[in-house]
Scaffold this motif. Sequence first.
Motif, PDB file in Angstrom:
ATOM      1  N   ASP A   1       0.804  -1.223   0.000  1.00 27.74           N
ATOM      2  CA  ASP A   1       0.000   0.000   0.000  1.00 27.74           C
ATOM      3  C   ASP A   1       0.838   1.275   0.000  1.00 27.74           C
ATOM      4  OD1 ASP A   1      -2.426  -1.340  -0.062  1.00 27.74           O
ATOM      5  OD2 ASP A   1      -2.385  -1.668   2.113  1.00 27.74           O
ATOM      6  N   ALA A   2       2.146   1.106  -0.059  1.00 21.74           N
ATOM      7  CA  ALA A   2       3.020   2.288  -0.052  1.00 21.74           C
ATOM      8  C   ALA A   2       2.827   3.078  -1.344  1.00 21.74           C
ATOM      9  CB  ALA A   2       4.476   1.861   0.089  1.00 21.74           C
ATOM     10  N   SER A   3       2.941   4.403  -1.239  1.00 25.80           N
ATOM     11  CA  SER A   3       2.676   5.253  -2.410  1.00 25.80           C
ATOM     12  C   SER A   3       3.768   5.092  -3.475  1.00 25.80           C
ATOM     13  CB  SER A   3       2.597   6.708  -1.967  1.00 25.80           C
ATOM     14  OG  SER A   3       3.800   7.076  -1.336  1.00 25.80           O
ATOM     15  N   TRP A   4       4.959   4.649  -3.066  1.00 31.73           N
ATOM     16  CA  TRP A   4       6.088   4.548  -3.991  1.00 31.73           C
ATOM     17  C   TRP A   4       6.242   3.152  -4.594  1.00 31.73           C
ATOM     18  CZ3 TRP A   4       9.272   1.004  -1.613  1.00 31.73           C
ATOM     19  CH2 TRP A   4       9.138   0.874  -0.221  1.00 31.73           C
ATOM     20  N   ILE A   5       5.211   2.308  -4.423  1.00 33.82           N
ATOM     21  CA  ILE A   5       5.297   0.940  -4.952  1.00 33.82           C
ATOM     22  C   ILE A   5       4.376   0.767  -6.157  1.00 33.82           C
ATOM     23  CG2 ILE A   5       4.489  -1.423  -4.433  1.00 33.82           C
ATOM     24  CD1 ILE A   5       7.279  -1.070  -3.499  1.00 33.82           C
ATOM     25  N   HIS A   6       4.931   0.174  -7.204  1.00 30.07           N
ATOM     26  CA  HIS A   6       4.165  -0.181  -8.389  1.00 30.07           C
ATOM     27  C   HIS A   6       4.185  -1.713  -8.453  1.00 30.07           C
ATOM     28  CE1 HIS A   6       2.873  -0.489 -12.516  1.00 30.07           C
ATOM     29  NE2 HIS A   6       2.673   0.811 -12.565  1.00 30.07           N
ATOM     30  N   LEU A   7       3.026  -2.346  -8.156  1.00 25.24           N
ATOM     31  CA  LEU A   7       3.019  -3.811  -7.982  1.00 25.24           C
ATOM     32  C   LEU A   7       3.421  -4.566  -9.244  1.00 25.24           C
ATOM     33  CD1 LEU A   7      -0.077  -4.453  -5.682  1.00 25.24           C
ATOM     34  CD2 LEU A   7       2.312  -4.909  -5.163  1.00 25.24           C
ATOM     35  N   THR A   8       3.015  -4.067 -10.407  1.00 20.83           N
ATOM     36  CA  THR A   8       3.394  -4.752 -11.647  1.00 20.83           C
ATOM     37  C   THR A   8       4.906  -4.712 -11.838  1.00 20.83           C
ATOM     38  OG1 THR A   8       1.311  -3.948 -12.538  1.00 20.83           O
ATOM     39  CG2 THR A   8       2.830  -4.928 -14.099  1.00 20.83           C
ATOM     40  N   ALA A   9       5.490  -3.539 -11.580  1.00 21.04           N
ATOM     41  CA  ALA A   9       6.952  -3.417 -11.696  1.00 21.04           C
ATOM     42  C   ALA A   9       7.646  -4.369 -10.736  1.00 21.04           C
ATOM     43  CB  ALA A   9       7.378  -1.981 -11.411  1.00 21.04           C
ATOM     44  N   LEU A  10       7.098  -4.465  -9.525  1.00 22.20           N
ATOM     45  CA  LEU A  10       7.671  -5.363  -8.508  1.00 22.20           C
ATOM     46  C   LEU A  10       7.616  -6.816  -8.988  1.00 22.20           C
ATOM     47  CD1 LEU A  10       8.528  -5.225  -5.323  1.00 22.20           C
ATOM     48  CD2 LEU A  10       6.300  -6.219  -5.008  1.00 22.20           C
ATOM     49  N   GLY A  11       6.448  -7.213  -9.486  1.00 19.04           N
ATOM     50  CA  GLY A  11       6.272  -8.598  -9.933  1.00 19.04           C
ATOM     51  C   GLY A  11       7.177  -8.945 -11.097  1.00 19.04           C
ATOM     52  N   VAL A  12       7.208  -8.057 -12.093  1.00 20.93           N
ATOM     53  CA  VAL A  12       8.043  -8.323 -13.278  1.00 20.93           C
ATOM     54  C   VAL A  12       9.518  -8.385 -12.881  1.00 20.93           C
ATOM     55  CG1 VAL A  12       8.803  -7.337 -15.475  1.00 20.93           C
ATOM     56  CG2 VAL A  12       6.387  -7.354 -14.912  1.00 20.93           C
ATOM     57  N   THR A  13       9.939  -7.481 -12.001  1.00 22.47           N
ATOM     58  CA  THR A  13      11.358  -7.459 -11.608  1.00 22.47           C
ATOM     59  C   THR A  13      11.731  -8.691 -10.791  1.00 22.47           C
ATOM     60  OG1 THR A  13      11.127  -5.074 -11.471  1.00 22.47           O
ATOM     61  CG2 THR A  13      13.167  -5.992 -10.648  1.00 22.47           C
ATOM     62  N   VAL A  14      10.826  -9.130  -9.909  1.00 22.74           N
ATOM     63  CA  VAL A  14      11.113 -10.358  -9.138  1.00 22.74           C
ATOM     64  C   VAL A  14      11.370 -11.515 -10.092  1.00 22.74           C
ATOM     65  CG1 VAL A  14      10.011 -12.131  -7.709  1.00 22.74           C
ATOM     66  CG2 VAL A  14       9.933  -9.776  -6.975  1.00 22.74           C
ATOM     67  N   LEU A  15      10.488 -11.674 -11.046  1.00 24.49           N
ATOM     68  CA  LEU A  15      10.616 -12.814 -11.973  1.00 24.49           C
ATOM     69  C   LEU A  15      11.868 -12.691 -12.841  1.00 24.49           C
ATOM     70  CD1 LEU A  15       8.872 -15.308 -12.472  1.00 24.49           C
ATOM     71  CD2 LEU A  15       8.049 -14.194 -14.526  1.00 24.49           C
ATOM     72  N   VAL A  16      12.066 -11.504 -13.422  1.00 23.67           N
ATOM     73  CA  VAL A  16      13.212 -11.311 -14.324  1.00 23.67           C
ATOM     74  C   VAL A  16      14.539 -11.476 -13.572  1.00 23.67           C
ATOM     75  CG1 VAL A  16      14.426  -9.565 -15.694  1.00 23.67           C
ATOM     76  CG2 VAL A  16      11.979  -9.884 -15.987  1.00 23.67           C
ATOM     77  N   THR A  17      14.629 -10.893 -12.380  1.00 24.80           N
ATOM     78  CA  THR A  17      15.878 -10.972 -11.613  1.00 24.80           C
ATOM     79  C   THR A  17      16.162 -12.404 -11.176  1.00 24.80           C
ATOM     80  OG1 THR A  17      15.379  -8.779 -10.768  1.00 24.80           O
ATOM     81  CG2 THR A  17      17.142  -9.949  -9.687  1.00 24.80           C
ATOM     82  N   HIS A  18      15.150 -13.058 -10.634  1.00 24.62           N
ATOM     83  CA  HIS A  18      15.340 -14.427 -10.141  1.00 24.62           C
ATOM     84  C   HIS A  18      15.777 -15.349 -11.281  1.00 24.62           C
ATOM     85  CE1 HIS A  18      14.554 -17.352  -6.908  1.00 24.62           C
ATOM     86  NE2 HIS A  18      14.265 -18.183  -7.893  1.00 24.62           N
TER      87      HIS A  18
END
Lengths: 85, 151
Positions: free
Chosen positions: B104-121
């Motif tokens: 719920d943080a204002s500086w979080i973009h959930l799609t960006a988070l999800g894509v980056t988790v997958l790509v980085t891992h």
Amino acid sequence: MLQLLAQQDPGELEAGLTAVGRGIVYGGAAIGPGIGIGIVVGNAITAMARQPEAAGMVRTTMFLGIAFTEALALFGFVLSFIISG
Amino acid sequence: MTVADRHAPVPEAPEVERELAFDMLKRGVWFAPAVLLLATIAWGPDGASSAAVAIALVVVNLVLAALGLSWAAKVSLTAIMAVSLGGFAVRMGLVCAVLFAVRDASWIHLTALGVTVLVTHLGLLFWELRFVSASLAFPGLKPPDKEAVVS
């Protein structure tokens, strides 16, 4: 049941279905990789017990197998948050 | 496999998990700026901060898994099984706790988070896999360079 659904606001139904969908995604993301990691580690342990001199190679393969399987879990968890987001 | 086998100490081997995880950590340091840049271009500053959280999540997850397995390998085969499955549950719990904390943080973009988790891992794993397959299954066995052999 239908009367009960008809009494509800459309928003409530949508929120409820989102929660159900999130639970299914989250549960699937936990169960599938859990089974996968169990299979990977179980077979690695059998291999180490049968052929101790290959333990280094087996552990390398096991660690990478676990990490690849975990990718599915991570993806599922993040997806469940995106669904509810 | 008998009960005695399961409690037997694991045969002597280098701490391969630790080597693999710290190899990935070193590559992650090179990988992170490129991912942050791409996330900034695609999703703006929120995307960059989300990508930073995702990279930290992936790297910490891999390092914790490696440290746990390295420790268990010194104890017994049963400990490896317990740490693998118990560690999976604990680490996924930590991932969920982090996601709950930041979603719920204002500086979080959930799609960006999800894509980056997958790509980085997956990116770090495939990168490491390339080196592992070139070095006969673990980095300690990497064949010497041709030039070194000739000289």
